[in-house]
Design a protein around this motif. Sequence first.
Motif, PDB file in Angstrom:
ATOM      1  N   LEU A 232      26.806  34.443  24.799  1.00  0.00           N
ATOM      2  CA  LEU A 232      27.342  33.478  25.755  1.00  0.00           C
ATOM      3  C   LEU A 232      28.836  33.711  25.987  1.00  0.00           C
ATOM      4  O   LEU A 232      29.311  33.707  27.130  1.00  0.00           O
ATOM      5  N   LEU A 233      29.586  33.927  24.915  1.00  0.00           N
ATOM      6  CA  LEU A 233      31.028  34.157  25.059  1.00  0.00           C
ATOM      7  C   LEU A 233      31.318  35.462  25.791  1.00  0.00           C
ATOM      8  O   LEU A 233      32.227  35.520  26.628  1.00  0.00           O
ATOM      9  N   ILE A 234      30.562  36.501  25.493  1.00  0.00           N
ATOM     10  CA  ILE A 234      30.755  37.788  26.173  1.00  0.00           C
ATOM     11  C   ILE A 234      30.512  37.639  27.675  1.00  0.00           C
ATOM     12  O   ILE A 234      31.288  38.106  28.504  1.00  0.00           O
ATOM     13  N   ALA A 235      29.415  36.953  28.025  1.00  0.00           N
ATOM     14  CA  ALA A 235      29.078  36.777  29.435  1.00  0.00           C
ATOM     15  C   ALA A 235      30.148  35.975  30.167  1.00  0.00           C
ATOM     16  O   ALA A 235      30.538  36.312  31.297  1.00  0.00           O
ATOM     17  N   THR A 236      30.653  34.918  29.536  1.00  0.00           N
ATOM     18  CA  THR A 236      31.688  34.101  30.178  1.00  0.00           C
ATOM     19  C   THR A 236      32.987  34.883  30.324  1.00  0.00           C
ATOM     20  O   THR A 236      33.699  34.757  31.333  1.00  0.00           O
ATOM     21  N   ALA A 237      33.309  35.716  29.328  1.00  0.00           N
ATOM     22  CA  ALA A 237      34.504  36.554  29.425  1.00  0.00           C
ATOM     23  C   ALA A 237      34.383  37.556  30.570  1.00  0.00           C
ATOM     24  O   ALA A 237      35.366  37.833  31.276  1.00  0.00           O
ATOM     25  N   VAL A 238      33.176  38.093  30.777  1.00  0.00           N
ATOM     26  CA  VAL A 238      32.954  39.004  31.907  1.00  0.00           C
ATOM     27  C   VAL A 238      33.179  38.264  33.224  1.00  0.00           C
ATOM     28  O   VAL A 238      33.774  38.809  34.169  1.00  0.00           O
ATOM     29  N   MET A 239      32.703  37.020  33.298  1.00  0.00           N
ATOM     30  CA  MET A 239      32.983  36.203  34.488  1.00  0.00           C
ATOM     31  C   MET A 239      34.479  36.115  34.744  1.00  0.00           C
ATOM     32  O   MET A 239      34.946  36.277  35.878  1.00  0.00           O
ATOM     33  N   GLY A 240      35.251  35.838  33.682  1.00  0.00           N
ATOM     34  CA  GLY A 240      36.695  35.700  33.832  1.00  0.00           C
ATOM     35  C   GLY A 240      37.355  36.978  34.310  1.00  0.00           C
ATOM     36  O   GLY A 240      38.250  36.948  35.171  1.00  0.00           O
ATOM     37  N   GLY A 241      36.924  38.122  33.766  1.00  0.00           N
ATOM     38  CA  GLY A 241      37.484  39.389  34.214  1.00  0.00           C
ATOM     39  C   GLY A 241      37.195  39.667  35.671  1.00  0.00           C
ATOM     40  O   GLY A 241      38.076  40.111  36.431  1.00  0.00           O
ATOM     41  N   GLY A 242      35.963  39.407  36.097  1.00  0.00           N
ATOM     42  CA  GLY A 242      35.612  39.594  37.501  1.00  0.00           C
ATOM     43  C   GLY A 242      36.380  38.654  38.410  1.00  0.00           C
ATOM     44  O   GLY A 242      36.841  39.046  39.493  1.00  0.00           O
ATOM     45  N   LEU A 243      36.539  37.413  37.963  1.00  0.00           N
ATOM     46  CA  LEU A 243      37.293  36.438  38.755  1.00  0.00           C
ATOM     47  C   LEU A 243      38.723  36.908  38.986  1.00  0.00           C
ATOM     48  O   LEU A 243      39.241  36.808  40.104  1.00  0.00           O
ATOM     49  N   ALA A 244      39.363  37.432  37.954  1.00  0.00           N
ATOM     50  CA  ALA A 244      40.743  37.895  38.090  1.00  0.00           C
ATOM     51  C   ALA A 244      40.858  39.022  39.119  1.00  0.00           C
ATOM     52  O   ALA A 244      41.840  39.096  39.867  1.00  0.00           O
ATOM     53  N   LEU A 245      39.852  39.887  39.187  1.00  0.00           N
ATOM     54  CA  LEU A 245      39.900  41.006  40.132  1.00  0.00           C
ATOM     55  C   LEU A 245      39.836  40.529  41.584  1.00  0.00           C
ATOM     56  O   LEU A 245      40.273  41.258  42.483  1.00  0.00           O
ATOM     57  N   THR A 246      39.297  39.342  41.833  1.00  0.00           N
ATOM     58  CA  THR A 246      39.230  38.861  43.222  1.00  0.00           C
ATOM     59  C   THR A 246      40.604  38.511  43.777  1.00  0.00           C
ATOM     60  O   THR A 246      40.736  38.247  44.980  1.00  0.00           O
ATOM     61  N   LEU A 247      41.636  38.526  42.925  1.00  0.00           N
ATOM     62  CA  LEU A 247      43.009  38.304  43.409  1.00  0.00           C
ATOM     63  C   LEU A 247      43.633  39.568  43.975  1.00  0.00           C
ATOM     64  O   LEU A 247      44.721  39.516  44.557  1.00  0.00           O
ATOM     65  N   ALA A 248      42.955  40.700  43.792  1.00  0.00           N
ATOM     66  CA  ALA A 248      43.515  41.980  44.252  1.00  0.00           C
ATOM     67  C   ALA A 248      43.656  41.994  45.776  1.00  0.00           C
ATOM     68  O   ALA A 248      42.880  41.348  46.495  1.00  0.00           O
ATOM     69  N   PRO A 249      44.612  42.742  46.297  1.00  0.00           N
ATOM     70  CA  PRO A 249      44.811  42.815  47.754  1.00  0.00           C
ATOM     71  C   PRO A 249      43.902  43.808  48.452  1.00  0.00           C
ATOM     72  O   PRO A 249      44.007  43.983  49.664  1.00  0.00           O
ATOM     73  N   HIS A 250      43.014  44.459  47.716  1.00  0.00           N
ATOM     74  CA  HIS A 250      42.129  45.477  48.289  1.00  0.00           C
ATOM     75  C   HIS A 250      40.676  45.023  48.185  1.00  0.00           C
ATOM     76  O   HIS A 250      40.226  44.539  47.136  1.00  0.00           O
ATOM     77  N   ILE A 251      39.918  45.193  49.255  1.00  0.00           N
ATOM     78  CA  ILE A 251      38.548  44.697  49.327  1.00  0.00           C
ATOM     79  C   ILE A 251      37.657  45.347  48.270  1.00  0.00           C
ATOM     80  O   ILE A 251      36.752  44.692  47.722  1.00  0.00           O
ATOM     81  N   GLY A 328      37.542  26.232  29.674  1.00  0.00           N
ATOM     82  CA  GLY A 328      36.979  25.010  29.111  1.00  0.00           C
ATOM     83  C   GLY A 328      35.587  25.224  28.546  1.00  0.00           C
ATOM     84  O   GLY A 328      35.258  24.738  27.460  1.00  0.00           O
ATOM     85  N   ALA A 329      34.761  25.983  29.271  1.00  0.00           N
ATOM     86  CA  ALA A 329      33.402  26.261  28.797  1.00  0.00           C
ATOM     87  C   ALA A 329      33.427  27.049  27.493  1.00  0.00           C
ATOM     88  O   ALA A 329      32.664  26.766  26.552  1.00  0.00           O
ATOM     89  N   MET A 330      34.296  28.063  27.407  1.00  0.00           N
ATOM     90  CA  MET A 330      34.389  28.860  26.191  1.00  0.00           C
ATOM     91  C   MET A 330      34.922  28.041  25.021  1.00  0.00           C
ATOM     92  O   MET A 330      34.466  28.200  23.868  1.00  0.00           O
TER      93      MET A 330
END
Length: 345
Positions: A232-251, A328-330
């Motif tokens: 569960l923690l690994i999966a939520t951490a992967v969510m967080g990493g992917g979320l951070a990448l959506t801030l990038a200026p490139h599609i 919060g979930a983690m």
Amino acid sequence: MSATTLGLAAGVIPWSWAADRIGRIAAMRWSLVAAVVCGLAAALMPTFELIVAFRTVEGLALAGLPAIAVTYLQEEVRREHSALAAGTYVSGTTIGGLLGRIVAAPIAHEWDWRAGVATVVIIAAASTAVFIVLTPTPQGFRRHARGTGASLFRLVTRHLRSRVMLALFAQAFLLMGGFVTVYNYLAFHLRDEPFSLSPTITSLLFFAYLAGTWSSRKAGSLADRVGRFPALLIATAVMGGGLALTLAPHIAWILIGLVLFTLGFFAAHAVATGWTSYAASTGRSQATSLYNFFYYLGSSVVGWAGGLVFLAIGWPGTVLGVGALLVGAMAIAALALRPTRESQQ
């Protein structure tokens, strides 16, 4: 859309009560047939108010499937395979979520929305027929006769007093709320400068659901190997990493981020929903129903509130808000779901 989701949230507990009395398979069959009928009726209604009303009833009807499916699997498969079974079920929901969008949208564009919805209903009707024919007769279910067993109120309150169950319900509310927020508003972000993508192109974002089709089943295998808590923690951490990448200026980086975010969410959901039924010594159908109640409540409430954040401070603020949900979930999982006597892997 919110009316249907709220109908789902409201219907899961009553359906769990019905399943304890008429049987898991019977309840799911009635649920699916009723949902197909209401879905077709909604597409034929002449006014907006009637459409919303039938969509609400459709949600109430459809609630029988998520309320019961994982409980049925837990009763029918060996305990050592329960996490994998739950993950496989969740992987199927990702295909349904994608199919409804990529089938209905082009048909609605060519003709009208009623034709698009009717086409999806026809697919649902065919799937229901397959379910009725192929689903094995239950072997692990014991019907509750009237006057026997714990009351619905006692079963629900027992789960709401459990530290482990409340933590799992929090995972459903927070993670689903964050997931819906990202999918609701990322498309609007990509339509703005500097991306300026068309609505047709942004609708293709839902193909990222296929990452969840793969990850939800793999999450079951991972949970069997390393335990539900680490998975569960690994999966939520992967969510967080992917979320951070959506801030990038490139599609390209944004799309990679969305795939990772989706992969992590469905993996976490598969682990949490399977864990909920596994951890319930009594009232399994009520436990999974409560999980789904908070799951759809998060979709409705947090998904709506995320729009206010997006309008006020844009996509960076939305990412920050969703990130806070993940943290919060983690934190809740770390405090309440570490392996103990109550939640032994």
